[in-house]
Design a protein around this motif. Structure first.
Motif, PDB file in Angstrom:
ATOM      1  N   LEU A  39      38.198 -38.667  34.822  1.00 27.26           N
ATOM      2  CA  LEU A  39      39.263 -39.359  35.536  1.00 27.26           C
ATOM      3  C   LEU A  39      39.916 -40.408  34.643  1.00 27.26           C
ATOM      4  O   LEU A  39      41.144 -40.563  34.642  1.00 27.26           O
ATOM      5  CB  LEU A  39      38.707 -39.998  36.816  1.00 27.26           C
ATOM      6  N   LYS A  40      39.110 -41.094  33.846  1.00 31.02           N
ATOM      7  CA  LYS A  40      39.649 -42.091  32.914  1.00 31.02           C
ATOM      8  C   LYS A  40      40.594 -41.422  31.919  1.00 31.02           C
ATOM      9  O   LYS A  40      41.664 -41.945  31.614  1.00 31.02           O
ATOM     10  CB  LYS A  40      38.507 -42.788  32.180  1.00 31.02           C
ATOM     11  N   GLY A  41      40.200 -40.244  31.433  1.00 31.48           N
ATOM     12  CA  GLY A  41      41.061 -39.493  30.524  1.00 31.48           C
ATOM     13  C   GLY A  41      42.377 -39.107  31.179  1.00 31.48           C
ATOM     14  O   GLY A  41      43.439 -39.204  30.558  1.00 31.48           O
ATOM     15  N   LEU A  42      42.312 -38.673  32.434  1.00 29.01           N
ATOM     16  CA  LEU A  42      43.540 -38.321  33.161  1.00 29.01           C
ATOM     17  C   LEU A  42      44.447 -39.537  33.308  1.00 29.01           C
ATOM     18  O   LEU A  42      45.668 -39.429  33.149  1.00 29.01           O
ATOM     19  CB  LEU A  42      43.198 -37.774  34.554  1.00 29.01           C
ATOM     20  N   ILE A  43      43.868 -40.679  33.621  1.00 30.94           N
ATOM     21  CA  ILE A  43      44.648 -41.904  33.791  1.00 30.94           C
ATOM     22  C   ILE A  43      45.318 -42.291  32.476  1.00 30.94           C
ATOM     23  O   ILE A  43      46.491 -42.662  32.436  1.00 30.94           O
ATOM     24  CB  ILE A  43      43.768 -43.057  34.329  1.00 30.94           C
ATOM     25  N   GLU A  44      44.568 -42.187  31.367  1.00 33.43           N
ATOM     26  CA  GLU A  44      45.118 -42.561  30.062  1.00 33.43           C
ATOM     27  C   GLU A  44      46.232 -41.627  29.624  1.00 33.43           C
ATOM     28  O   GLU A  44      47.160 -42.040  28.938  1.00 33.43           O
ATOM     29  CB  GLU A  44      44.006 -42.593  29.011  1.00 33.43           C
ATOM     30  N   GLU A  45      46.153 -40.353  30.030  1.00 33.22           N
ATOM     31  CA  GLU A  45      47.134 -39.349  29.597  1.00 33.22           C
ATOM     32  C   GLU A  45      48.397 -39.317  30.453  1.00 33.22           C
ATOM     33  O   GLU A  45      49.418 -38.832  30.001  1.00 33.22           O
ATOM     34  CB  GLU A  45      46.502 -37.953  29.636  1.00 33.22           C
ATOM     35  N   SER A  46      48.341 -39.802  31.685  1.00 29.10           N
ATOM     36  CA  SER A  46      49.452 -39.600  32.616  1.00 29.10           C
ATOM     37  C   SER A  46      50.124 -40.900  33.036  1.00 29.10           C
ATOM     38  O   SER A  46      49.525 -41.727  33.732  1.00 29.10           O
ATOM     39  CB  SER A  46      48.944 -38.865  33.862  1.00 29.10           C
ATOM     40  N   ASP A  47      51.391 -41.034  32.645  1.00 25.07           N
ATOM     41  CA  ASP A  47      52.175 -42.194  33.087  1.00 25.07           C
ATOM     42  C   ASP A  47      52.355 -42.169  34.604  1.00 25.07           C
ATOM     43  O   ASP A  47      52.333 -43.212  35.257  1.00 25.07           O
ATOM     44  CB  ASP A  47      53.558 -42.196  32.421  1.00 25.07           C
ATOM     45  N   LEU A  96      41.010 -49.399  39.642  1.00 23.32           N
ATOM     46  CA  LEU A  96      40.155 -48.241  39.379  1.00 23.32           C
ATOM     47  C   LEU A  96      39.757 -48.104  37.910  1.00 23.32           C
ATOM     48  O   LEU A  96      38.579 -47.866  37.628  1.00 23.32           O
ATOM     49  CB  LEU A  96      40.817 -46.955  39.898  1.00 23.32           C
ATOM     50  N   PRO A  97      40.673 -48.263  36.949  1.00 20.65           N
ATOM     51  CA  PRO A  97      40.237 -48.151  35.545  1.00 20.65           C
ATOM     52  C   PRO A  97      39.143 -49.169  35.183  1.00 20.65           C
ATOM     53  O   PRO A  97      38.193 -48.837  34.473  1.00 20.65           O
ATOM     54  CB  PRO A  97      41.517 -48.411  34.746  1.00 20.65           C
ATOM     55  N   ARG A  98      39.250 -50.387  35.711  1.00 18.29           N
ATOM     56  CA  ARG A  98      38.212 -51.398  35.444  1.00 18.29           C
ATOM     57  C   ARG A  98      36.910 -51.037  36.150  1.00 18.29           C
ATOM     58  O   ARG A  98      35.826 -51.304  35.647  1.00 18.29           O
ATOM     59  CB  ARG A  98      38.680 -52.784  35.903  1.00 18.29           C
ATOM     60  N   MET A  99      37.005 -50.430  37.329  1.00 22.74           N
ATOM     61  CA  MET A  99      35.803 -49.977  38.041  1.00 22.74           C
ATOM     62  C   MET A  99      35.086 -48.900  37.240  1.00 22.74           C
ATOM     63  O   MET A  99      33.861 -48.911  37.119  1.00 22.74           O
ATOM     64  CB  MET A  99      36.161 -49.437  39.428  1.00 22.74           C
ATOM     65  N   ILE A 100      35.868 -47.973  36.692  1.00 25.17           N
ATOM     66  CA  ILE A 100      35.294 -46.899  35.882  1.00 25.17           C
ATOM     67  C   ILE A 100      34.587 -47.485  34.665  1.00 25.17           C
ATOM     68  O   ILE A 100      33.435 -47.147  34.376  1.00 25.17           O
ATOM     69  CB  ILE A 100      36.388 -45.897  35.460  1.00 25.17           C
ATOM     70  N   ASP A 101      35.273 -48.377  33.951  1.00 25.05           N
ATOM     71  CA  ASP A 101      34.656 -49.014  32.781  1.00 25.05           C
ATOM     72  C   ASP A 101      33.397 -49.775  33.178  1.00 25.05           C
ATOM     73  O   ASP A 101      32.383 -49.717  32.478  1.00 25.05           O
ATOM     74  CB  ASP A 101      35.644 -49.969  32.102  1.00 25.05           C
ATOM     75  N   GLY A 102      33.468 -50.482  34.300  1.00 26.52           N
ATOM     76  CA  GLY A 102      32.307 -51.251  34.766  1.00 26.52           C
ATOM     77  C   GLY A 102      31.119 -50.362  35.064  1.00 26.52           C
ATOM     78  O   GLY A 102      29.984 -50.677  34.699  1.00 26.52           O
TER      79      GLY A 102
END
Length: 186
Positions: A39-47, A96-102
């Motif tokens: 999911l993190k990869g999808l977030i990083e790839e998609s504006d 959500l991105p910070r939750m994933i990293d956490g």
């Protein structure tokens, strides 16, 4: 976790810890971690996806439906899906991105894993990655997980960060240090 002092940091930490506890009880720590990395990869790839997470223009139902569709296509575990949908329903997708990293950081910490963040001027081949892995493992005294990033601005070489230690072996870093030394000699 980084950013614990900010409101988003505290919020992300609470959600990440809750998910970690649920995944631990369900014996799905690795499945959820894999889902979150994807999911993190999808977030990083998609504006567009980043816009969905951050924009207040989407209402709760639109965000929830969109995330449910994305998660369904990604084939994530039901626990991950339910977690992200709760985040969407609570209008917390911006964090959500910070939750994933956490989640990933806390899981690694609990397991005693070390992460080395490596930035290279170009993509490394398998032999170079193996040599790098062995060198980092030797320095940390155990198995380290390598997070690779490519930055052509380095010109050549690597920058390696393990915890608070940083080794800058990049050409750009050497040129910067040389420039500082030359200014001091004038």
């Amino acid at each position: 976790m980084a950013g614990e002092d900010s409101p988003v940091g505290g919020l992300a930490e609470r959600y990440a810890t809750a998910l970690l506890d649920l995944a631990d009880q369900a014996k799905k720590l690795d499945a959820v971690a894999d889902d979150l990395r994807g999911l993190k990869g999808l977030i990083e790839e998609s504006d567009d996806l980043r816009g969905l997470l951050r924009s207040p223009l989407y209402d709760r139902d639109e965000q929830t439906r969109a995330m449910d569709e994305i998660l369904g296509k990604a084939g994530v575990d039901d626990l991950t899906r339910r977690f992200v949908l709760v985040v969407a329903e609570n209008r917390r997708l911006f964090a959500l991105p910070r939750m994933i990293d956490g989640y990933l950081e806390e899981l690694a910490r609990r397991r005693g894993e070390v992460t080395a963040k490596v930035t290279a001027a170009r993509k490394l081949d398998k032999d170079q990655l193996k040599t790098l892995q062995q060198a980092i493992d030797k320095v940390v005294g155990g198995k380290a997980k390598i997070e690779m990033k490519v930055d052509p601005a380095l010109l050549g070489g690597l920058v390696v960060r393990v915890g608070s230690r940083m080794i800058d072996g990049s050409v750009k870093g050497k040129l910067d240090r040389l420039q500082v030394a030359m200014k001091g000699a004038q």
